[in-house]
Design an enzyme around this catalytic site. Structure first.
Site, short mmCIF file in Angstrom:
data_model
loop_
_atom_site.label_atom_id
_atom_site.label_comp_id
_atom_site.label_asym_id
_atom_site.label_seq_id
_atom_site.Cartn_x
_atom_site.Cartn_y
_atom_site.Cartn_z
N ASN A 98 0.87 -1.18 0.00
CA ASN A 98 0.00 0.00 0.00
C ASN A 98 0.90 1.22 0.00
OD1 ASN A 98 -2.14 -1.69 0.34
ND2 ASN A 98 -2.72 -0.95 2.39
N GLU A 490 -22.39 12.00 -4.54
CA GLU A 490 -21.55 10.81 -4.31
C GLU A 490 -22.25 9.51 -4.66
OE1 GLU A 490 -20.48 11.05 -0.12
OE2 GLU A 490 -18.53 10.21 -0.58
N LYS A 605 -13.06 4.53 0.42
CA LYS A 605 -13.38 4.92 1.78
C LYS A 605 -12.22 5.67 2.43
CE LYS A 605 -15.94 5.11 5.41
NZ LYS A 605 -17.02 6.11 5.34
O1 M6R Z 1 -11.48 9.70 6.51
P1 M6R Z 1 -11.69 11.18 6.31
O2 M6R Z 1 -12.74 11.72 7.18
O3 M6R Z 1 -10.41 11.95 6.42
O4 M6R Z 1 -12.17 11.31 4.81
C1 M6R Z 1 -12.34 12.55 4.21
C2 M6R Z 1 -13.16 12.43 2.94
O5 M6R Z 1 -12.49 11.61 2.01
C3 M6R Z 1 -14.55 11.82 3.22
O6 M6R Z 1 -15.24 12.55 4.17
C4 M6R Z 1 -15.36 11.78 1.92
O7 M6R Z 1 -15.67 13.07 1.50
C5 M6R Z 1 -16.62 10.95 2.14
N1 M6R Z 1 -16.72 9.93 1.13
C6 M6R Z 1 -17.87 11.73 2.09
O8 M6R Z 1 -19.01 10.95 2.22
#
Ligand code: M6R
Length: 610
Positions: A98, A490, A605
Site C-alpha cells: 500500500n 456521491e 473509503k
Molecule cells: O477519513 P476522512 O474523514 O479523512 O475522509 C475525508 C473524505 O475523504 C470523506 O469525508 C469523503 O468526502 C466521504 N466519502 C464523504 O461521504
C-alpha cells in the site's frame, strides 16, 4: 483504497486471506490477489473485479498453504489489469504494497540495468525486485533484504513479504501507511486495517513509522528504524464483528444512518455521565493546552471539512475564539501564515487521509505545536501524530458515504466548543447545564428525524429522475446544505451544488427553472425569515422547493413548495438533526436510481493517495 492482509499459521490461510480481503472491500478497490506458500512453491491468484471472483479462481486451482499474503488494489501506477494487481513476484519473493514509491522510476532503471525484467507498470514491482536483489547480494534472509530495500525507497509504504525459500516467516514494513500485526495462538497476522483480521484475533500491535517486523507461527519481533529490536505496546481492538456485518439492512449506508442515535449517545456518553464538559475528554494535558490557545485552525477533507465548517460557527459564537477552516489538500501546498498560539484541529473519520496527514505535518513544520485530532479509528496515523485526541464512537463506518462519522464528529466538535468556552470564560455554569441538556436530548431528536424516512423516500423518487439539484442553507446550516449536496452527488451521480441561500441572487439563481429541484434547510432560527425570502426568489423563477423545516416553524406547503418537518428546533445542535433528512434523501434517491450505494463509482473509503 488498497488493503493488505497476511497470515502465518498451522492451518490453511487462504480462507483467512479471502475473508480479510472481503472485509477490506469497503475501502474501495479494483482488483485483488493472494500469494500462498505451500512447501517451497508459491501459488498466486489475481483477478480484476470483486474478491469473490478471485476467491472462485483460488478454489478452482486448489490453492492452499500455511503462509500467505493478500491485497485489494486501487490503481495508481498502471491501469486496472491482472498484471498490475498484487502480489508481485520476483523469483520467489512475493509482496503486497500500500502507498506510493516516489523514486520508482529511478529504481526501475537501475534494476533493469541489473537484468530485472518488469511485468507490470506498478511502482510496487520495483520493491519485489529490490528485495530479491538484496537477497542475492549478501542479505542473510528476507527480513534483512527487506530492511536494506526500504532504505532505498522514498515515499509511503506498508509492505508484507514472503519468500519461497523461507516458509517459516512473514516479514513486513511500514512507513507512511498504516500496518498492524495481529497476535494469535500459534498463528500471527498482518493487516492494513483491523477489520481484516478481527475474525481471527483482537490482540494487535500498531507498527510505527520506520518499523519492520518478522512474524513466525510462534512469535512476532518488531524492529525500529535502525533495525534494532523494539517493544511495541499490545492493544485489544474494540472493533466489533457486528459493526462489520450488514444484519437486517440492505446497505451499510442505511445501517449507519440508523445507527446514529446510538453512535451519538456513545460519543457524548462521557460528558453526560460526568455532568460537565471537561477538558480531559481531549487528553491528560488538554486543559493546559486549550486554556493557552488564542484561536483554532481546522484542517480536513470532504465531509470532515463540512463538520469543521459547522464547528467554525460554534467556536466563534460560543467559545469566542477565531476559527478558520481549510481544505487540507489546499493548505498543504500554500504559503500559509502560522500562529503557534492557534490550535490545529484535524478531523478525519479514517485517520489516514493522506492530504489531512500531510497538512498536519506541514502545519507542524510551520511552527504549530498544539494539535488535536478528531478521529473515528483508534490508533490510526493522524491521532498518533497529534498532541491531543478525541475519538468519536461511531463504530466502524463501512459505506463510502460518510454518515454516522459526520454527526459524531459534530458532537465531538460541539463538546470541544463548550470546553473552550468554559476555559476562556465565555460559558458560565448555567449555560453549561443548558448545553448539557441539549446534548442529552440529541439522540432522541435524531431518532425522531429518522422516523421521517417514508416521507423522504417519497421525495427521493422524484429526485431520482433529475439531472441537477441545488441545496440551500444559511449560517450553521450552510455546511449541512453542502453535506447534503455531497451525499447526493456521491451516491446518485446527480449533479448537486450547495449555496448559502443569500448568495443565490449573485449567480446561481440563473440555474433555476421548472426542472431544478431546490432543497432548503430551513430550521426555525433567527435566519428563517431571510431564508423564506430566498425561497421566494426560487419560486418566482418556477423552481420547485423541497423544504426541511422544524415542527415549530410557521410555514406550510403550497403550490411548488413541499415541506417535511423535522422535530421541534433543537437550538445550536440543529445542524446535527438536519443532517439526517439529507442523508436519507440521498440514500433513497440512490436506491431509486439503482446505483451502488455503499461503493459508489470512482470513490474509496480511505483516501491514502493524493
Ligand atoms: O477519513 P476522512 O474523514 O479523512 O475522509 C475525508 C473524505 O475523504 C470523506 O469525508 C469523503 O468526502 C466521504 N466519502 C464523504 O461521504
Amino acid at each position: 483504497m488498497c488493503g493488505i492482509v497476511g497470515a502465518i499459521a498451522g492451518r490453511d490461510v487462504v480462507p483467512v486471506l479471502v475473508e480479510g480481503l472481503k472485509r477490506l472491500e469497503y475501502r474501495g478497490y479494483d482488483s485483488s490477489g493472494i500469494a500462498v506458500l505451500n512447501g517451497v512453491e508459491v501459488r498466486r491468484v489475481r483477478r480484476i473485479g470483486r474478491v469473490a471472483e478471485m476467491e472462485a479462481a483460488a478454489l478452482e486451482k486448489g490453492v492452499a498453504g500455511q503462509l500467505g499474503i493478500g491485497h485489494t488494489r486501487w490503481a495508481t501506477h498502471g491501469g486496472v489489469t491482472e498484471a498490475n494487481a498484487h502480489p508481485h513476484i520476483s523469483q520467489g519473493v512475493s509482496l503486497v504494497h500500500n502507498g506510493i514509491i516516489e523514486n520508482h522510476e529511478e529504481q526501475r532503471e537501475r534494476l533493469r540495468g541489473l537484468g530485472y525484467v518488469f511485468e507490470s507498470q506498478t511502482d510496487t514491482e520495483v520493491i519485489a525486485h529490490l528485495i530479491h536483489h538484496h537477497l542475492s547480494h549478501g542479505s542473510a534472509d528476507v527480513l534483512a533484504a527487506l530492511q536494506a530495500a526500504v532504505k532505498e525507497l522514498t515515499g509511503a509504504y506498508a509492505l508484507a513479504v514472503i519468500s519461497a525459500a523461507e516458509p517459516e516467516r512473514l516479514v513486513v514494513a511500514r512507513m507512511g501507511c498504516p500496518l498492524l500485526v495481529g497476535l494469535g495462538e500459534g498463528e500471527n497476522f498482518v493487516a492494513s486495517d483491523v477489520s481484516a483480521i478481527i475474525q481471527a484475533t483482537r490482540r494487535v500491535i500498531f507498527l510505527e513509522e520506520g518499523d519492520t517486523a518478522e512474524l513466525t507461527r510462534d512469535g512476532v519481533q518488531v524492529f525500529g528504524e535502525d533495525n534494532a529490536p523494539v517493544q511495541r505496546e499490545q492493544h485489544l481492538s474494540d472493533v466489533s464483528l457486528a459493526s462489520l456485518e450488514l444484519g437486517p439492512y440492505r446497505h451499510f449506508m442505511q445501517k449507519e444512518i440508523h445507527e446514529q442515535p446510538r453512535a451519538l449517545a456513545d460519543t457524548i456518553d462521557a460528558v453526560i455521565n460526568a455532568g460537565s464538559f471537561d477538558a480531559s475528554l481531549f487528553g491528560a494535558n488538554a486543559e493546559a493546552v486549550l486554556s493557552g490557545i488564542t484561536g483554532i485552525k481546522i484542517l480536513a477533507c470532504g465531509t470532515s471539512y463540512y463538520a469543521g465548517s459547522t464547528a467554525k460557527y460554534w467556536i466563534e459564537s460560543i467559545a469566542g475564539l477565531p476559527c478558520d477552516v481549510e481544505i487540507a489538500s489546499e493548505y498543504r501546498y500554500r504559503q500559509a501564515f502560522a500562529d503557534p498560539r492557534h490550535l490545529v484541529v484535524t478531523i478525519s473519520q479514517s485517520g489516514e487521509t493522506l492530504d489531512t496527514m500531510e497538512a498536519l505535518k506541514y502545519a507542524k513544520s510551520l511552527g504549530h505545536t498544539h494539535t488535536l485530532s478528531i478521529c473515528n479509528v483508534q490508533e490510526s496515523a493522524i491521532p498518533r501524530a497529534s498532541e491531543l485526541v478525541c475519538y468519536t464512537r461511531a463504530g466502524a463506518e463501512i459505506g463510502v458515504a460518510s454518515t454516522k462519522a459526520f454527526t459524531t464528529q459534530l458532537a465531538a466538535l460541539f463538546q470541544l466548543t463548550v470546553v473552550l468556552g468554559k476555559l476562556h470564560g465565555k460559558v458560565n455554569a448555567e449555560q453549561e447545564v443548558d448545553y448539557l441538556e441539549q446534548l442529552r436530548q440529541l439522540p432522541g431528536s435524531v431518532q425522531h428525524a429518522l422516523n421521517l424516512e417514508p416521507q423522504i423516500a417519497a421525495w427521493a423518487e422524484r429526485f431520482a429522475t433529475k439531472a441537477n439539484a441545488l441545496f440551500l442553507g444559511r449560517g450553521l446550516h450552510y455546511p449541512i446544505a453542502l453535506e447534503g449536496a455531497l451525499k447526493l452527488k456521491e451516491i446518485t451521480y446527480i449533479h448537486a451544488e450547495a449555496y448559502p441561500a443569500g448568495e443565490l441572487k449573485h449567480g446561481p439563481l440563473a440555474l433555476v427553472d421548472e426542472a431544478m429541484p431546490v432543497v432548503v434547510i430551513a430550521p426555525n432560527d433567527s435566519l428563517l425569515e431571510k431564508v423564506k425570502s430566498n425561497m421566494q426568489e426560487v419560486r418566482a423563477r418556477g423552481g420547485e422547493l423541497f423544504v426541511f423545516a422544524d415542527q415549530d416553524s410557521n410555514f406550510s406547503a403550497s403550490e411548488g413548495v413541499h415541506v417535511i418537518r423535522t422535530p421541534r428546533n433543537v437550538g445550536v445542535l440543529s445542524p446535527i438533526v438536519h443532517t439526517i433528512p439529507v442523508q436519507m434523501l440521498a440514500y433513497h434517491a440512490a436506491l431509486a436510481r439503482g446505483t451502488d450505494v455503499d461503493k459508489p463509482r470512482n470513490l474509496a473509503k480511505s483516501v491514502t493517495v493524493e
